[in-house]
Structure formats: C-alpha cells, structure tokens
Design a protein around this motif. Structure first.
Motif, PDB file in Angstrom:
ATOM      1  N   LEU A  93      -5.876   4.896 106.290  1.00 16.25           N
ATOM      2  CA  LEU A  93      -6.110   3.660 107.049  1.00 16.25           C
ATOM      3  C   LEU A  93      -6.613   2.543 106.146  1.00 16.25           C
ATOM      4  CD1 LEU A  93      -6.061   2.223 109.742  1.00 16.25           C
ATOM      5  CD2 LEU A  93      -8.398   3.014 110.154  1.00 16.25           C
ATOM      6  N   ASP A  94      -7.517   2.908 105.229  1.00 18.29           N
ATOM      7  CA  ASP A  94      -8.069   1.889 104.339  1.00 18.29           C
ATOM      8  C   ASP A  94      -6.981   1.289 103.453  1.00 18.29           C
ATOM      9  OD1 ASP A  94     -10.480   0.542 103.298  1.00 18.29           O
ATOM     10  OD2 ASP A  94      -9.911   1.539 101.431  1.00 18.29           O
ATOM     11  N   THR A 143     -16.397   1.624 107.883  1.00 22.03           N
ATOM     12  CA  THR A 143     -15.642   2.415 106.919  1.00 22.03           C
ATOM     13  C   THR A 143     -14.679   1.537 106.130  1.00 22.03           C
ATOM     14  OG1 THR A 143     -15.792   4.382 108.304  1.00 22.03           O
ATOM     15  CG2 THR A 143     -14.056   4.354 106.651  1.00 22.03           C
ATOM     16  N   LEU A 144     -14.039   0.579 106.827  1.00 20.80           N
ATOM     17  CA  LEU A 144     -13.081  -0.311 106.156  1.00 20.80           C
ATOM     18  C   LEU A 144     -13.799  -1.438 105.397  1.00 20.80           C
ATOM     19  CD1 LEU A 144     -10.262  -0.576 108.835  1.00 20.80           C
ATOM     20  CD2 LEU A 144     -10.401   0.905 106.828  1.00 20.80           C
ATOM     21  N   LEU A 168      -9.646   7.736 107.836  1.00 12.66           N
ATOM     22  CA  LEU A 168     -10.122   6.351 107.818  1.00 12.66           C
ATOM     23  C   LEU A 168     -10.311   5.880 106.388  1.00 12.66           C
ATOM     24  CD1 LEU A 168     -12.876   6.233 110.628  1.00 12.66           C
ATOM     25  CD2 LEU A 168     -10.433   5.821 110.817  1.00 12.66           C
ATOM     26  N   GLU A 169     -10.894   6.760 105.575  1.00 10.59           N
ATOM     27  CA  GLU A 169     -11.245   6.360 104.219  1.00 10.59           C
ATOM     28  C   GLU A 169     -10.046   6.291 103.282  1.00 10.59           C
ATOM     29  OE1 GLU A 169     -14.297   9.042 102.994  1.00 10.59           O
ATOM     30  OE2 GLU A 169     -15.772   8.228 104.397  1.00 10.59           O
ATOM     31  N   GLN A 198     -12.648  11.231 109.666  1.00 11.54           N
ATOM     32  CA  GLN A 198     -13.278  10.331 108.698  1.00 11.54           C
ATOM     33  C   GLN A 198     -12.438  10.203 107.421  1.00 11.54           C
ATOM     34  OE1 GLN A 198     -15.742   8.355 109.201  1.00 11.54           O
ATOM     35  NE2 GLN A 198     -15.867   7.552 107.118  1.00 11.54           N
ATOM     36  N   ALA A 248     -16.241   9.484 114.290  1.00  6.11           N
ATOM     37  CA  ALA A 248     -15.112  10.100 113.599  1.00  6.11           C
ATOM     38  C   ALA A 248     -15.436  11.425 112.917  1.00  6.11           C
ATOM     39  CB  ALA A 248     -14.540   9.115 112.580  1.00  6.11           C
ATOM     40  N   HIS A 288     -17.939   1.871 113.744  1.00  5.94           N
ATOM     41  CA  HIS A 288     -17.835   2.882 112.686  1.00  5.94           C
ATOM     42  C   HIS A 288     -16.580   2.681 111.839  1.00  5.94           C
ATOM     43  CE1 HIS A 288     -18.292   6.690 110.635  1.00  5.94           C
ATOM     44  NE2 HIS A 288     -17.019   6.927 110.878  1.00  5.94           N
TER      45      HIS A 288
END
Lengths: 218, 218
Positions: free
Chosen positions: A132-133, B180-181, A128-129, A125, A121, B176
DNA sequence: TGAAGACTTGACCAATCGGTCAAGATGAGA
DNA sequence: TCTCATCTTGACCGATTGGTCAAGTCTTCA
C-alpha cells in the motif's frame, strides 16, 4: 496424461467447500468483526458442521487471514485503473468509478478492511507498510507531475487520495446509515449512478478539471 | 442551604469514577469493538477492579450505550456550525473544519460510531432514524435552496454531505492507516492543517464556489 | 475388490468472560 | 461515637466458544 476428474471429485469438492466457507466468513467477519464472529456462525452460514470448517481452516485466524488477502487482491485490481491513462481527468474518473463499483459489489470486503484498520491492522500491517505504501507514493508522484504540468490545480496529493478512498469506501462501510437515511431502502441503481457522477464531478471540479473547458484553474 | 462537600466527598468521587470508566470504555470499545472489548480490560484501564465497574454500570451494554450517547452529543454540537451563516462558503468551511477538529481531538468517539454502523447500529438505530434523519433532510433543503439561488453549482446534496462525513471521519477512523503511510508517525499540526485546507478547497471548488471569484460555475 | 488416504461429524474440553455475591471498609449525619 | 447507607473487592459461577478427537463414511487407485 492424467484422467479428467468428475465435477464432484475430491479436489472439486474441496475447492467448492473452501469457496463456501470463505464467502460465509467474509460476511460474518464484516458484520461482527473478528472477535464478534464465531466459527459456529460461519459454519452454519456455509451449511457445514463446525468441525468440518476446522478441517479446512485449522484456526479462526487462518480463515480470517485468507479472507483479508482475497480482499486485498480485489483492491489491487481496482488500483490499476488509476493507470489506464496519463490524463488526470480519465485516470481519476475511472479510478473513482472502479472504487465505487467495488463498494457496491463487494461491500463486505470493504467492511472487513475497515474493521482491520479500526483495530490497528493486527493482520495486515505488513501490507500497509509495503504494497500500500509503495502504491500510494508512486501515485502521489504521478499527481505531482500532473500539477507541475498544469493539468490540474495544485492540491495536496495525499489528501486527494484520502478523500477518494474515504468517499468511495463510505458507500460500503456506512451502507447501513445510507440505507436508513434513504427511507430504509437500499440505493437504487439510479441513485447509485447519481452518487457516482456527483463524486466524480465534485472531485474533478475540486482539482480544477472542467471536462467542457480547458486545463486547470489558478 | 446545603453544606458544601469536600472535593473528595461521596458524590465527587462517584462522578470522578464514572468519568474514568467512561473514558477508558471509549478507548477500549473503539479499538476492540463491542464484542472484542472486555469489562476486565476497561476496568484495568480505569484502574479499578472489575466488580467495582459493575457497581457503577450494571451491564456492559449500559456502559456502551452511555459512551455512544456522549459521542452523539459531541457530533450534534459540530452539526450546528453548519448554521453559523447562510452563505454556503462560510457554512461549508466552518462545518468541515469543525468535523475535522473532532476527528483530531476525539478519534475514539468517531471509531465507536463507525463500529456501530459497520455492525448495523444495534444500539443507535433510533438515533439514525430520528435525530440524524431530520438533521440531514433539513440541511439538504438548505443546500437545495443555495443551488436554486445560484450560490453554488447544482450537485446532489446528499452525496455532498456523505463526502464531507466520509472524508472528515476518515481522519479518525483510518488514523492507523494514515499514520502508517506517514512513516509510522502521527500527522503533525502542520500536516493536519494542510489536510483541512485541502479538503475545504476541494469541496468548495467542487461545488463551484471560488472564494476569490464570484458565484457558481454553470 | 480391498486397502489407504481423504473427508465428515457429534461429542467433548479448557479457557474466557459477563455478571453475582457476600463480607468488609469508609464516610456522612445524629 | 454509633448507625446506616454507600462503596469496594476477591472469589466464584454459568454460558459461550475456539479447537480437538475418535469413530465413522466416502473416493480413489492399484
């Protein structure tokens, strides 16, 4: 009031060119990865000279970033179907169907996403952090509540979500393998409908929801 | 009888160098794709000059092909656990566990495979059409027999296999994202065991197998 | 209608990379 | 110890590719 522009005016042409480039880029990035794709290839597919592509998108990376952001937006739309209803049967069914349909209609986007994760990613990234999280944690909370309310069997919510993501995206990312195992032909509409129903059926039964029966298994 | 060679003899050094190169290549190909990986990168990781790498593997493609063939062999080993037992509960459980363990121990191999399929399998298309196709068809026949014998619910066997592949490989290919999650940390052994049990549980229940009960649901 | 900005494009450049080569180092067998 | 095949390595080369540039063409609008 400003005068209306002809359809072939500057701004319309600009929008159309950007659309052509982004569409071509999505396909080429999906099939060759970021490194494997060349701006020449993308320009050819969009039907314009390479130098013109660099007029609209100064660098290959800026073009790539735009493609990935578009994909993320589509993904977020589907994510909302999870909240269509507070009943797990309806919510899971519509979420799985939405994700399956995206894999069918936007396979290239899913492939670009897969490539990104595979390569750790480098561009997304931060998504994602953050986005998405947050989405994941909030849906895990919903699933835990359903379990507490005995609306479904006690399964690990995180693993359930990963199974749904993995399976639905498999129909886009591994489409080539699926086609090869289908005598080299794309899945027919009928075959794809069977797949959708089977995935929904296995997941629902898997979490103890039996549409014809009552609640959850012990 | 031929004399024994010292451990640092020619042939031993050759084997060791090839192993180092293949190991480095698997990681670099997995993380950057075929195009994205450079022979210089692989040589650096293996701790040898680039020219030396090309002495052992004349072209980047021949090195890549060797990596992919190694991965395919590991995959075939796991596939055999499907036949450990004719009972679907045991067979599916051991197959899923074997595939999950491979994703845990050989994530790079799985990523190289994913990259290959994403890019339309330029190197392994023949494997897909022969070995993989035959394996898949024969296991579909087994599943259909189980269904006919009422040992499990009537689900589409192909979709069931794809769900298992997708989910188990997700833990390698999308590692990955999963990290991250998980607050940026790798899954602990305990978390991974939970994932394995959850996947097995959802799949078994999903096809109407209830370990504590009897046969299939209607 | 004409000036100014927006757009187009072929030619070009510097950097990167897969692969070669020739000169040397090293180890095995006689 | 001598010879020969195997292995090692820095320097190098041609091809590809991301990106630039300058010389145009086309739109718009005063």
């Amino acid at each position: 009031m400003k005068p209306l522009q002809k359809p072939t005016s500057r701004s319309a042409a600009r929008a159309e060119n950007e659309r052509l480039i982004l569409e071509a880029a999505e396909t080429v990035f999906a099939e060759h990865g970021f490194k494997g794709a060349t701006t020449g290839q993308i320009a050819d597919r969009a039907g314009i000279p390479k130098a013109n592509l660099h007029y609209y998108f100064p660098t290959k990376e800026s073009l790539y970033r735009q493609v990935v952001e578009n994909i993320f937006r589509i993904w977020l739309d589907a994510a909302n179907t999870f909240d269509d209803c507070d009943d797990p049967e309806v919510a899971l069914t519509s979420y799985i169907n939405a994700k399956m349909d995206i894999s069918r209609r936007h396979p290239m986007g899913s492939k670009v996403w897969a490539n990104e994760i595979l390569h750790k990613a480098p561009v997304i990234q931060d998504y994602l952090e953050t986005t998405l999280d947050e989405w994941t944690e909030s849906r895990i909370a919903v699933i835990e509540r359903w379990i507490a309310e005995k609306k479904m069997a006690p399964v690990d919510p995180r693993t359930l979500l990963y199974m749904i993501w993995a399976t639905t995206q498999h129909y886009a990312d591994f489409n080539h393998q699926i086609e090869t195992l289908n005598a080299g032909k794309p899945l027919s509409e009928e075959q794809f409908e069977t797949a959708k129903k089977t995935v929904v059926g296995i997941i629902l039964a898997g979490v103890g929801i039996h549409p014809n029966g009552k609640g959850a298994g012990a």
